[in-house]
Design a protein around this motif. Sequence first.
Motif, PDB file in Angstrom:
ATOM      1  N   THR A 377      13.241  28.879  73.007  1.00 11.16           N
ATOM      2  CA  THR A 377      12.482  29.754  73.898  1.00 11.16           C
ATOM      3  C   THR A 377      12.658  31.212  73.524  1.00 11.16           C
ATOM      4  O   THR A 377      11.691  31.986  73.482  1.00 11.16           O
ATOM      5  CB  THR A 377      12.922  29.522  75.354  1.00 11.16           C
ATOM      6  OG1 THR A 377      12.741  28.145  75.685  1.00 11.16           O
ATOM      7  CG2 THR A 377      12.094  30.362  76.305  1.00 11.16           C
ATOM      8  N   ASP A 832       7.581  33.426  81.108  1.00 15.16           N
ATOM      9  CA  ASP A 832       8.680  32.792  80.378  1.00 15.16           C
ATOM     10  C   ASP A 832       8.305  31.336  80.127  1.00 15.16           C
ATOM     11  O   ASP A 832       8.511  30.469  80.970  1.00 15.16           O
ATOM     12  CB  ASP A 832       9.972  32.890  81.186  1.00 15.16           C
ATOM     13  CG  ASP A 832      11.180  32.456  80.373  1.00 15.16           C
ATOM     14  OD1 ASP A 832      11.043  32.351  79.136  1.00 15.16           O
ATOM     15  OD2 ASP A 832      12.244  32.221  80.965  1.00 15.16           O
ATOM     16  N   THR A 833       7.762  31.084  78.944  1.00 15.99           N
ATOM     17  CA  THR A 833       7.289  29.751  78.596  1.00 15.99           C
ATOM     18  C   THR A 833       8.182  29.148  77.520  1.00 15.99           C
ATOM     19  O   THR A 833       8.807  29.875  76.729  1.00 15.99           O
ATOM     20  CB  THR A 833       5.846  29.796  78.082  1.00 15.99           C
ATOM     21  OG1 THR A 833       5.775  30.676  76.956  1.00 15.99           O
ATOM     22  CG2 THR A 833       4.917  30.303  79.172  1.00 15.99           C
ATOM     23  N   PRO A 834       8.249  27.832  77.430  1.00 17.86           N
ATOM     24  CA  PRO A 834       9.044  27.189  76.376  1.00 17.86           C
ATOM     25  C   PRO A 834       8.321  27.249  75.046  1.00 17.86           C
ATOM     26  O   PRO A 834       7.135  27.608  74.967  1.00 17.86           O
ATOM     27  CB  PRO A 834       9.162  25.750  76.884  1.00 17.86           C
ATOM     28  CG  PRO A 834       7.935  25.537  77.694  1.00 17.86           C
ATOM     29  CD  PRO A 834       7.641  26.859  78.342  1.00 17.86           C
ATOM     30  N   GLN A 867       4.670  21.648  75.169  1.00 22.68           N
ATOM     31  CA  GLN A 867       6.057  22.047  74.931  1.00 22.68           C
ATOM     32  C   GLN A 867       6.606  21.335  73.709  1.00 22.68           C
ATOM     33  O   GLN A 867       6.461  20.123  73.550  1.00 22.68           O
ATOM     34  CB  GLN A 867       6.910  21.735  76.155  1.00 22.68           C
ATOM     35  CG  GLN A 867       8.363  22.165  76.023  1.00 22.68           C
ATOM     36  CD  GLN A 867       9.174  21.908  77.285  1.00 22.68           C
ATOM     37  OE1 GLN A 867       8.622  21.465  78.278  1.00 22.68           O
ATOM     38  NE2 GLN A 867      10.461  22.186  77.243  1.00 22.68           N
TER      39      GLN A 867
END
Length: 945
Positions: A377, A832-834, A867
């Motif tokens: 991340t 806040d993304t993976p 993801q």
Amino acid sequence: MLMRAAPPQPRRAAFPAIRILMGVKADRETPHRTPWPLLALRTLLAALAIIALANPILNAPEAPTSDGPIIVVVDDTYAAASAWQRRATALKIAAEDAASSDRALFIIRTAPSLTPPAIDPLFKDDARQRAASIQPQPFAADHKIAVNALSALDEAIARFDGAPEIRWLSDGLTGDGARAFAKALSSRGALSVLSDNAQSFHALRERAESAPTNDGYGVTVQRASAEAAWRGGVIATARDGRVLARVEAALAAGEKTADVTVPLPLALRNEVAMLRIETVSSAAAVLLSDARDRRALIGVVDDGSVSADALLNGAHYVQKALAGAAAFQRDDLRTLVASNVSVIVLDDVGRLRTGDVEALTAWIEKGGVLIRFAGPTLAEAAQDETPPLLPVPLRGGGRAFGGALSWETPQPLGAFSATGPFASLTPPEDVAIRRQVLARPGGETSDATWAALADGTPIVTGRKIGRGAIALFHVTATPAWSDLPISSIFIDMLQELTYLSFLSPEVAASETTDETRFAALRVLDGFGSLVEAPPTLPGVTLADAAAGPTPDHPPGFYGAPEAPLAVNAVPREQVFKPLELQGIPLTPYSEAAPVRLAPPLLLIALLLFAADAIATLFFAGALSFLKAGTYAQQPGGESRTPETGTSNGEDKGAGNASAGSQSDRMTGKGVTTTAAAIALIGLISAFSFAPSPASAQAPNERPVDAEIDGKTINAALLTRLAYVRTNDPDTDRIVAAGLSSLSDALFRRTAIEPADPVAVNPEVDDLSVYPFIYWAITPGAETPSDAALANLEDFMRFGGLIVFDTRDDERAIGAGSTPERTALRSILTKLDTPPLTPLPESHVLTRSFYLLQDLFGRSGAGPVWVQATGAANDAVTPLIIGGRDWAGAWASDDFGRPLLPSGPGGARRREMALRAGVNIVMVAFTGNYKSDQVHTPILLKRLGR
């Protein structure tokens, strides 16, 4: 003429009707006397009513010896709490005694209070209510203040004739001024002192050498009376309510104190919030653990991820490394900052919101240490720009989702910086680094390198900010990228970083001034239970806490929730002695309280009255309609049965004729009387058995939050698919129609039965009640606010699935940018993304319900991103990014006709798009449930055993 003068005599004949009436036998006769069951019932009812009106009392007090007022002095202290029922019984006896003899009752309480209660005469019900409302306080008796209260009492009792009767309900302990207080009471009237000699009172206090060690806590069990042997348990409880340890304590006959050590390792010792004597309900039997008794408190940001294996969670390795030297708190970032923890650990966090950055910066400048670990991340977030709150800028690169530098040959650790916190440590030779995020080279990076690899590449960087520091491990906290988390040097490095904190309990306590005030969190009541602190309580200073509890600062917790300051009810030097009065005998408490029998007798009489009403109606024949069906009288003199509907005017046999006559006897007045009687019985039952307002709601039941709006409640009760409202009405119309068609398909094909879709606003709506959210990105879409971003992050973190659809695949040329993709990029840079990866062939999205080759939409040229890695939430992706216009492929009108062209393939493509939508929603609802099939052989084998 002759005939007129002498007419013939009339002939006598018997009238047949009279003979018919003489032969009729009456089947029903009205009795001349009341039936004996009804007579017995009414006699019993009258007897109960008469007895209840006489106000009988069970365990009635003795006849009064004086007609003066009754003065009750009650020690409502922590010493009386352990046997409070005896004092409550004595209070009730005094109140009943005063009410039965029509005397005034005065109540004096010896425990100190913030607002001393007024000493007023009480009569009858007021006296009973006041006596029942008194509860013990978490303080010792203050007889000196009670002596001053007697001066105000003298003026009140002077208005009454007769000598007062004084009853002192003692807690069995003697203190300063107890003898002088007894002397002052006896000078005002006949004094009787009730005491149980403190047999049930035990206290728990700190030992002189009470500082916790690695072996556990040292405490002292103390009592006032040492006539008999005693044995009990001392329990240590954690902050979350868990029982950590229990140890037996024993006092032999003649012993008043016993030193007890509660064995606890350091890791558990830091979690102790309270120690208490198991069988004693008193604030004196509770010892609160102060934050100054703990080691450093480390906060781990709880991202809500649920991992099936703890070994895949970086926080697990950090907690194992520092288990013997620190306590841990898992919570959201804002709560951790507000709790004044010493260290905060961020495990693979990419982007931080502006508000969180400001709060963390202020916390670090105050003395906190922020320890960050790299991961996919953070590597993803560093592709565009270096995220905030990092010691050095990171090297970016091409748009490779989840990219980080992988070493072809694992690199060993090199020398530690001589100016960094690891200067005293020796790097091991058996630690290999296989992958890491790189720092941007430069002089700033060289100065901030605290640990490096053998070739000089920084592996741990850090810098000071104010009184605190930031440290970044350029590898993960798990062994996925390196062997560092499973090496002994990892423990030493984390401990050295922890020592940099100026917010540890020892440092915070040493730097706290006498003027620093701590707000009340939770306080002890007299029974030793922690309750919410009144909002009017002032804060306490360290000097106040050292002076002991007072009404201004009762015993309890003050300050930060996870590092509080404790004020205990019993000081360390407290010594207890039993009550001894010269010339005044001590009387034991009575176990039986007076009970008024009038209320239950009146209730029984009311129930018998209801039974009498039913019996009266039965004997009067008003309840006969209950036997064989009810007939209703119809206009025109006809009555019809509910079963057959035949009329009394028709000849349907003797049975119907008899029923008709019975119906005639059941008049409207009889029905009204019966209904009134049933209503009366219902009212009596309701008033008799309905709970009081105070007990109508169970103690553990919480009312529904009034702030929850109807939209959220409706979405919680009904399954609904949601979509984000955009600034384009046409787009919202198509998306709503598409989700409506998808909902219909789910209803027909699966076990999911969704209601109509709903539009949401991430800024204000509660997204937690929706499992699936569709977001159609429009050109020029505004970047959400921090509150909306936090709402979206929480939605994805706790199991929600959001689909970002740019709907531009048919217009995009290669990897070129479109207005929709530009808007999406501005949103994702703040979110806040993976790490993301193109949809793999065997991904769960393609086999959750239908077996598909791809997630088809109106177009299928561009990739679909999901993801890349995910141990969280059952390894299910929290977001899907694509431009295939799925909603446009699903949308149809009320007749099932597509609203938009389906693209190449026509109806077949639309059907495949619906199947893709079904798969996506099934993943949102069920997760990766098919992965459990790999465990089927093991489960079957275990069941076979």
